[in-house]
Design an enzyme around this catalytic site. Sequence first.
Site, PDB file in Angstrom:
ATOM      1  N   HIS A   1      -8.410  47.758  36.615  1.00 30.09           N
ATOM      2  CA  HIS A   1      -8.890  48.805  37.637  1.00 30.09           C
ATOM      3  C   HIS A   1      -8.643  50.298  37.494  1.00 30.09           C
ATOM      4  O   HIS A   1      -9.551  50.719  38.391  1.00 30.09           O
ATOM      5  CB  HIS A   1      -7.331  48.528  38.316  1.00 30.09           C
ATOM      6  CG  HIS A   1      -7.379  49.702  39.444  1.00 30.09           C
ATOM      7  ND1 HIS A   1      -6.580  50.870  39.115  1.00 30.09           N
ATOM      8  CD2 HIS A   1      -7.536  49.869  41.027  1.00 30.09           C
ATOM      9  CE1 HIS A   1      -7.106  51.703  40.423  1.00 30.09           C
ATOM     10  NE2 HIS A   1      -7.377  50.991  41.170  1.00 30.09           N
ATOM     11  N   ASN A   2      -7.948  50.330  36.456  1.00 28.51           N
ATOM     12  CA  ASN A   2      -8.133  51.769  35.735  1.00 28.51           C
ATOM     13  C   ASN A   2      -9.221  52.075  35.013  1.00 28.51           C
ATOM     14  O   ASN A   2      -9.912  53.506  35.118  1.00 28.51           O
ATOM     15  CB  ASN A   2      -7.035  51.924  34.994  1.00 28.51           C
ATOM     16  CG  ASN A   2      -5.539  52.368  36.031  1.00 28.51           C
ATOM     17  OD1 ASN A   2      -5.587  52.365  36.779  1.00 28.51           O
ATOM     18  ND2 ASN A   2      -4.464  53.296  35.545  1.00 28.51           N
TER      19      ASN A   2
ATOM     20  N   LYS B   1      -3.839  45.428  36.329  1.00 26.34           N
ATOM     21  CA  LYS B   1      -3.909  47.124  36.944  1.00 26.34           C
ATOM     22  C   LYS B   1      -4.695  48.011  35.874  1.00 26.34           C
ATOM     23  O   LYS B   1      -5.315  49.367  35.812  1.00 26.34           O
ATOM     24  CB  LYS B   1      -2.328  47.714  37.163  1.00 26.34           C
ATOM     25  CG  LYS B   1      -2.738  49.256  36.992  1.00 26.34           C
ATOM     26  CD  LYS B   1      -3.000  49.517  38.102  1.00 26.34           C
ATOM     27  CE  LYS B   1      -2.733  51.316  38.733  1.00 26.34           C
ATOM     28  NZ  LYS B   1      -2.510  51.562  37.224  1.00 26.34           N
TER      29      LYS B   1
ATOM     30  N   ARG C   1      18.884  58.770  35.275  1.00 24.69           N
ATOM     31  CA  ARG C   1      19.604  59.202  34.507  1.00 24.69           C
ATOM     32  C   ARG C   1      19.962  61.027  34.611  1.00 24.69           C
ATOM     33  O   ARG C   1      21.440  60.990  33.916  1.00 24.69           O
ATOM     34  CB  ARG C   1      18.341  59.710  32.788  1.00 24.69           C
ATOM     35  CG  ARG C   1      19.211  60.304  31.661  1.00 24.69           C
ATOM     36  CD  ARG C   1      18.311  59.700  30.528  1.00 24.69           C
ATOM     37  NE  ARG C   1      16.805  60.857  30.851  1.00 24.69           N
ATOM     38  CZ  ARG C   1      16.733  62.080  30.171  1.00 24.69           C
ATOM     39  NH1 ARG C   1      17.861  62.517  30.368  1.00 24.69           N
ATOM     40  NH2 ARG C   1      15.508  62.800  30.460  1.00 24.69           N
TER      41      ARG C   1
ATOM     42  N   SER D   1      -1.104  51.034  42.266  1.00 22.17           N
ATOM     43  CA  SER D   1      -2.465  51.910  42.639  1.00 22.17           C
ATOM     44  C   SER D   1      -2.444  53.023  43.779  1.00 22.17           C
ATOM     45  O   SER D   1      -2.473  52.066  44.929  1.00 22.17           O
ATOM     46  CB  SER D   1      -3.821  51.062  41.839  1.00 22.17           C
ATOM     47  OG  SER D   1      -4.578  52.257  42.357  1.00 22.17           O
TER      48      SER D   1
ATOM     49  N   ALA E   1       6.635  55.398  30.505  1.00 18.05           N
ATOM     50  CA  ALA E   1       6.034  54.210  29.799  1.00 18.05           C
ATOM     51  C   ALA E   1       6.921  53.631  28.379  1.00 18.05           C
ATOM     52  O   ALA E   1       6.681  55.037  27.914  1.00 18.05           O
ATOM     53  CB  ALA E   1       4.802  53.510  30.070  1.00 18.05           C
TER      54      ALA E   1
ATOM     55  N   GLU F   1     -11.707  52.176  37.438  1.00 14.98           N
ATOM     56  CA  GLU F   1     -11.790  54.054  37.860  1.00 14.98           C
ATOM     57  C   GLU F   1     -12.528  55.044  37.221  1.00 14.98           C
ATOM     58  O   GLU F   1     -13.055  55.859  37.517  1.00 14.98           O
ATOM     59  CB  GLU F   1     -10.612  54.152  37.725  1.00 14.98           C
ATOM     60  CG  GLU F   1      -9.696  55.357  38.612  1.00 14.98           C
ATOM     61  CD  GLU F   1      -8.375  55.470  38.789  1.00 14.98           C
ATOM     62  OE1 GLU F   1      -8.323  56.878  37.943  1.00 14.98           O
ATOM     63  OE2 GLU F   1      -7.804  55.050  39.123  1.00 14.98           O
TER      64      GLU F   1
END
Length: 487
Positions: free
Chosen positions: A192-193, A189, A40, A135, A83, A196
């Site tokens: 997965h986090n 994902k 941007r 990741s 996001a 984690e």
Amino acid sequence: MTSPGKTGTADIGVVGLAVMGSNLARNFAHHGHTVALYNRTYARTEAMMAEFADDGDFVPAETIEDFVASLAKPRVAIIMVQAGRGTDAVIDQLAPLMEEGDIIVDCGNANFHDTIRREADIRAKGLHFVGSGVSGGEEGALKGPSIMPGGTPESYKRLGPMLEDISAHVDGAPCCMHIGADGAGHYVKMVHNGIEYADMQLIAEAYDLLRKGLGASPAEIAEIFTAWKATDLNSYLIEITAEVLKQVDAETGKPLVDVIVDRAAQKGTGTWTAQNALELGVPLTGITEAVFARALSSGVAQRAASGPLEGHAEPLTITDRDAFVEDVRQALYASKIVAYSQGFVQIEAAAKEFNWTIDLGGLARIWRGGCIIRAGFLNDITEAYERDENLPLLMADENFASKINACVPAWRRVVSIGATAGIPLPAFGSSLSYFDGLRAERLPAALIQGQRDFFGAHTYLRVDKAGVFHTLWSGDRTEIATVPSSH
């Protein structure tokens, strides 16, 4: 080299050139792909070109229109921006400029519900939308992450070979595969986090036990974690834990871990994982307790108000140092397997809920390299699903069952020590309770269902005959057969 103004020549493009986006773009370039660049603020694009132009063939664009024009058809544009609204804003810019069959890829940490919505909207325009988990952090983005793309199989034919190129590789296999439709990539994902979160909390609890039980310094505990790398605990998180514990603060000369404020932050993926587990009715105890532990650590006012609370803790005296260290190691291993097992149960439940087809063994395979939770025993998880692709509980696999069973005595000793010494072990304790809950021949849930029937006529099932029943608690307390709407 810089290649301004080339039309239709870029294999792939990246929108958003902060550290993650620029490293991903450089990774593609390192693997021989011509990469279109857009940010941007054009100054960031210029800064990237000034520093990294020699990394490969880039096509920098000052406008989004030039960026899209520089992409070879069918076009592939990766979004690496914040996001939420930021992602939607970029999609709104890209979509009108693209043609049927073009592909928009979101590699940020998006909520999978947003990905499902975006995929449907983009599909209606004749385009493909791929929500892809990535990741490995900044280093992984540059040198090889674990990549979890969703979307259509058709889009993967165009996109997949490039993602596989830049992903981490273990035993010659790419740490990337097509996960499933619409939001599946971002979903795995997310989980997965969540794993984690649990892994990090368990390691922190192990550190706390070793420090308080042995009176050991952070540097001494770092040596213990380094030694654990040679066991079945070998993992990236164990490795970096040793590095953090070795670090000395330059200003004070104290261990860095002692000058860091004991409040753990979070960005939301662990919370999303726990929230979705509640929606699916999956007992995600280890991950959820890890999320709660971070929240408790940040509850400054509540912790400050705890002064009047007496712990009545017993002194922790360890007479056999080596035996205690081994007990903590075994408890950590067993609890970590619980976290992974719960995560895979949740993914399987979500696949049924959202009509995804997800290869659980394949997930373990692509998590072996690049990602934050990469660990030696992911090979064991892959093999477990190869033995039984319909395995309902990872912990019940013959290999893991044998290993966990051997750890149970140490696991119980560690949790007991924490309780008597007043050392909080929410992840260790909840993992053991989950293990015992699964093993229980009969749970007290029968009493809960009786209570529910008493105050809400929610009915119950019987162990000795078929049917659904209700007791007339406010009447003569006889039992009647009934057909409820739910239980």
